[in-house]
Scaffold this motif. Sequence first.
Motif, mmCIF file in Angstrom:
data_model
loop_
_atom_site.group_PDB
_atom_site.id
_atom_site.type_symbol
_atom_site.label_atom_id
_atom_site.label_comp_id
_atom_site.label_asym_id
_atom_site.label_seq_id
_atom_site.Cartn_x
_atom_site.Cartn_y
_atom_site.Cartn_z
ATOM 1 N N GLY A 114 1.951 -8.218 -2.275
ATOM 2 C CA GLY A 114 0.531 -8.479 -2.503
ATOM 3 C C GLY A 114 -0.339 -7.269 -2.233
ATOM 4 N N SER A 115 0.140 -6.094 -2.582
ATOM 5 C CA SER A 115 -0.574 -4.859 -2.279
ATOM 6 C C SER A 115 -1.816 -4.708 -3.158
ATOM 7 C CB SER A 115 0.365 -3.669 -2.487
ATOM 8 O OG SER A 115 -0.229 -2.483 -2.049
ATOM 9 N N PRO A 116 -2.950 -4.262 -2.585
ATOM 10 C CA PRO A 116 -4.184 -4.125 -3.366
ATOM 11 C C PRO A 116 -4.249 -2.834 -4.188
ATOM 12 C CG PRO A 116 -4.616 -3.530 -1.090
ATOM 13 C CD PRO A 116 -3.188 -4.016 -1.140
ATOM 14 N N ASP A 117 -3.268 -1.948 -4.020
ATOM 15 C CA ASP A 117 -3.287 -0.680 -4.758
ATOM 16 C C ASP A 117 -2.348 -0.764 -5.964
ATOM 17 O OD1 ASP A 117 -0.778 -0.562 -3.649
ATOM 18 O OD2 ASP A 117 -1.127 1.214 -2.434
ATOM 19 N N LYS A 118 -1.861 0.372 -6.434
ATOM 20 C CA LYS A 118 -1.037 0.407 -7.641
ATOM 21 C C LYS A 118 0.463 0.504 -7.342
ATOM 22 C CE LYS A 118 -4.687 2.450 -10.486
ATOM 23 N NZ LYS A 118 -5.088 3.599 -11.351
ATOM 24 N N THR A 119 0.860 -0.006 -6.187
ATOM 25 C CA THR A 119 2.279 0.014 -5.835
ATOM 26 C C THR A 119 3.141 -0.631 -6.918
ATOM 27 O OG1 THR A 119 1.854 0.025 -3.447
ATOM 28 C CG2 THR A 119 3.993 -0.801 -4.165
ATOM 29 N N ALA A 120 2.744 -1.803 -7.382
ATOM 30 C CA ALA A 120 3.545 -2.526 -8.383
ATOM 31 C C ALA A 120 3.677 -1.730 -9.667
ATOM 32 C CB ALA A 120 2.924 -3.897 -8.665
ATOM 33 N N GLU A 121 2.597 -1.085 -10.100
ATOM 34 C CA GLU A 121 2.636 -0.306 -11.331
ATOM 35 C C GLU A 121 3.589 0.884 -11.217
ATOM 36 O OE1 GLU A 121 0.049 -1.644 -9.927
ATOM 37 O OE2 GLU A 121 -1.556 -2.129 -11.351
ATOM 38 N N VAL A 122 3.571 1.537 -10.051
ATOM 39 C CA VAL A 122 4.471 2.676 -9.842
ATOM 40 C C VAL A 122 5.928 2.216 -9.899
ATOM 41 C CG1 VAL A 122 5.228 4.449 -8.208
ATOM 42 C CG2 VAL A 122 2.779 3.956 -8.485
ATOM 43 N N VAL A 123 6.237 1.128 -9.178
ATOM 44 C CA VAL A 123 7.609 0.617 -9.162
ATOM 45 C C VAL A 123 8.035 0.179 -10.566
ATOM 46 C CG1 VAL A 123 9.141 -1.161 -8.250
ATOM 47 C CG2 VAL A 123 7.450 -0.088 -6.750
ATOM 48 N N ALA A 124 7.133 -0.511 -11.275
ATOM 49 C CA ALA A 124 7.452 -1.002 -12.617
ATOM 50 C C ALA A 124 7.815 0.145 -13.560
ATOM 51 C CB ALA A 124 6.285 -1.800 -13.171
ATOM 52 N N PHE A 151 18.845 -1.077 4.189
ATOM 53 C CA PHE A 151 17.401 -1.192 4.376
ATOM 54 C C PHE A 151 16.758 0.173 4.183
ATOM 55 C CE2 PHE A 151 19.266 -4.749 6.526
ATOM 56 C CZ PHE A 151 18.387 -5.793 6.333
ATOM 57 N N LEU A 152 15.677 0.185 3.410
ATOM 58 C CA LEU A 152 14.935 1.429 3.168
ATOM 59 C C LEU A 152 13.464 1.089 3.013
ATOM 60 C CD1 LEU A 152 14.777 4.469 2.584
ATOM 61 C CD2 LEU A 152 15.269 3.940 0.180
ATOM 62 N N ASP A 153 12.639 1.552 3.925
ATOM 63 C CA ASP A 153 11.203 1.291 3.829
ATOM 64 C C ASP A 153 10.584 2.155 2.733
ATOM 65 O OD1 ASP A 153 11.334 -0.640 5.755
ATOM 66 O OD2 ASP A 153 10.600 0.627 7.383
ATOM 67 N N SER A 154 9.453 1.727 2.236
ATOM 68 C CA SER A 154 8.890 2.291 1.007
ATOM 69 C C SER A 154 8.286 3.677 1.165
ATOM 70 C CB SER A 154 7.822 1.341 0.452
ATOM 71 O OG SER A 154 6.786 1.139 1.395
ATOM 72 N N ASP A 155 8.247 4.208 2.384
ATOM 73 C CA ASP A 155 7.743 5.570 2.583
ATOM 74 C C ASP A 155 8.800 6.500 3.180
ATOM 75 O OD1 ASP A 155 7.770 4.287 4.999
ATOM 76 O OD2 ASP A 155 5.671 4.649 5.506
ATOM 77 N N ASP A 156 10.018 5.989 3.373
ATOM 78 C CA ASP A 156 11.095 6.802 3.922
ATOM 79 C C ASP A 156 11.979 7.344 2.796
ATOM 80 O OD1 ASP A 156 10.156 6.288 6.464
ATOM 81 O OD2 ASP A 156 11.546 4.633 6.820
ATOM 82 N N LEU A 157 12.865 8.279 3.153
ATOM 83 C CA LEU A 157 13.705 8.951 2.163
ATOM 84 C C LEU A 157 15.149 9.013 2.642
ATOM 85 C CD1 LEU A 157 11.399 12.065 1.604
ATOM 86 C CD2 LEU A 157 11.425 9.974 0.234
ATOM 87 N N TRP A 158 16.069 8.944 1.701
ATOM 88 C CA TRP A 158 17.474 9.178 1.981
ATOM 89 C C TRP A 158 17.896 10.544 1.470
ATOM 90 C CZ3 TRP A 158 19.825 3.942 -0.072
ATOM 91 C CH2 TRP A 158 19.631 2.945 0.899
ATOM 92 N N LYS A 164 0.832 -1.204 0.000
ATOM 93 C CA LYS A 164 0.000 0.000 0.000
ATOM 94 C C LYS A 164 0.873 1.261 0.000
ATOM 95 C CE LYS A 164 -4.107 -2.004 2.221
ATOM 96 N NZ LYS A 164 -5.056 -1.913 3.348
ATOM 97 N N ALA A 165 1.837 1.276 -0.890
ATOM 98 C CA ALA A 165 2.835 2.348 -0.910
ATOM 99 C C ALA A 165 2.746 3.219 -2.153
ATOM 100 C CB ALA A 165 4.234 1.746 -0.800
ATOM 101 N N GLU A 166 1.653 3.146 -2.911
ATOM 102 C CA GLU A 166 1.590 3.869 -4.186
ATOM 103 C C GLU A 166 1.745 5.378 -4.014
ATOM 104 O OE1 GLU A 166 -2.104 4.198 -6.332
ATOM 105 O OE2 GLU A 166 -3.261 3.519 -4.615
ATOM 106 N N GLY A 167 1.372 5.903 -2.847
ATOM 107 C CA GLY A 167 1.453 7.343 -2.647
ATOM 108 C C GLY A 167 2.832 7.852 -2.264
ATOM 109 N N TYR A 168 3.758 6.941 -1.905
ATOM 110 C CA TYR A 168 5.041 7.367 -1.372
ATOM 111 C C TYR A 168 6.245 6.732 -2.059
ATOM 112 C CZ TYR A 168 1.875 8.686 2.395
ATOM 113 O OH TYR A 168 0.845 9.217 3.099
ATOM 114 N N VAL A 169 6.084 5.559 -2.648
ATOM 115 C CA VAL A 169 7.249 4.798 -3.114
ATOM 116 C C VAL A 169 8.003 5.515 -4.231
ATOM 117 C CG1 VAL A 169 6.017 3.354 -4.822
ATOM 118 C CG2 VAL A 169 8.064 2.476 -3.649
ATOM 119 N N ALA A 170 7.320 6.306 -5.049
ATOM 120 C CA ALA A 170 8.025 7.028 -6.115
ATOM 121 C C ALA A 170 9.039 7.998 -5.526
ATOM 122 C CB ALA A 170 7.024 7.766 -7.004
ATOM 123 N N GLU A 171 8.651 8.709 -4.483
ATOM 124 C CA GLU A 171 9.572 9.655 -3.849
ATOM 125 C C GLU A 171 10.729 8.914 -3.192
ATOM 126 O OE1 GLU A 171 9.470 13.554 -0.868
ATOM 127 O OE2 GLU A 171 7.705 12.238 -1.014
#
Length: 250
Positions: free
Chosen positions: A42-52, A89-96, A14-21
């Motif tokens: 197995g996210s129900p949102d568009k996380t996979a599409e954003v990453v792809a 390690f980097l979680d899908s809503d955090d930033l470096w 459920k990271a579609e709103g943050y994973v791009a950043e």
Amino acid sequence: MIEDLVSIVTPAYKAEGYVAETIRSVQAQSYRNWEMLIVEDGSPDKTAEVVASYAETDLRIRLIRQVNSGPAMARQKALDHAQGRYIAFLDSDDLWLPEKLATQLAFMTAQDAVLSFTGFRRINADGTETGRLISAPATLNYHSLLGNTAIATSTVIIDRQKSGPFNMTKTYYDDFVLWLGILKRGHLARGLDADLMRYRVLGLSVSRNKWRSMRMVWKTYRDIERLSLVRSAFAFARYAWNAWWKYRQF
């Protein structure tokens, strides 16, 4: 293992709103020799599409998909595919911040570090508010880490050449259990007190459910680390104090 390659482990649900950043913060690193293994859990949102969409134009980014199994098994899936000597390690809503990898790898070389972590600041959900600096202590051993909340997952890098093999444990605090397991071998965690990561605080974040978190810390002491009741109580008291001090203000 490929020398000098950093394998970045990122579970995503459920990271579609943050994973791009998050991805863009990796692409902005001054250190360029990395691979980013994003496991879509197995996210129900568009996380996979954003990453792809990012993986199509940057071959260092790899999308790995699995049925929903939780963050521990998502991290393990990434580890199974990791080729680098270094695991970050980097979680899908955090930033470096841009110098994170370069600065931390130089620090690890200078300190002959097996596991390192850094300071960081919290940000709110939309990134419009930045909190105070959360400092990193110089060193932690197994016993001091038991009662400490100092290691933020998205700041950690492990040198697999020095640590030896490791795997994730399917438990609530899989990251904490991993750090303890490595330090239990006699290693030290080395803290770099530099501002290099942004930890995003989400309203529904698992880590913000303090009562459940406290129960799971206790369960880690008793069921995984097999500490005595007295030792567990002592460690828990220090953990609770350090957690309060860490989160006393944004």
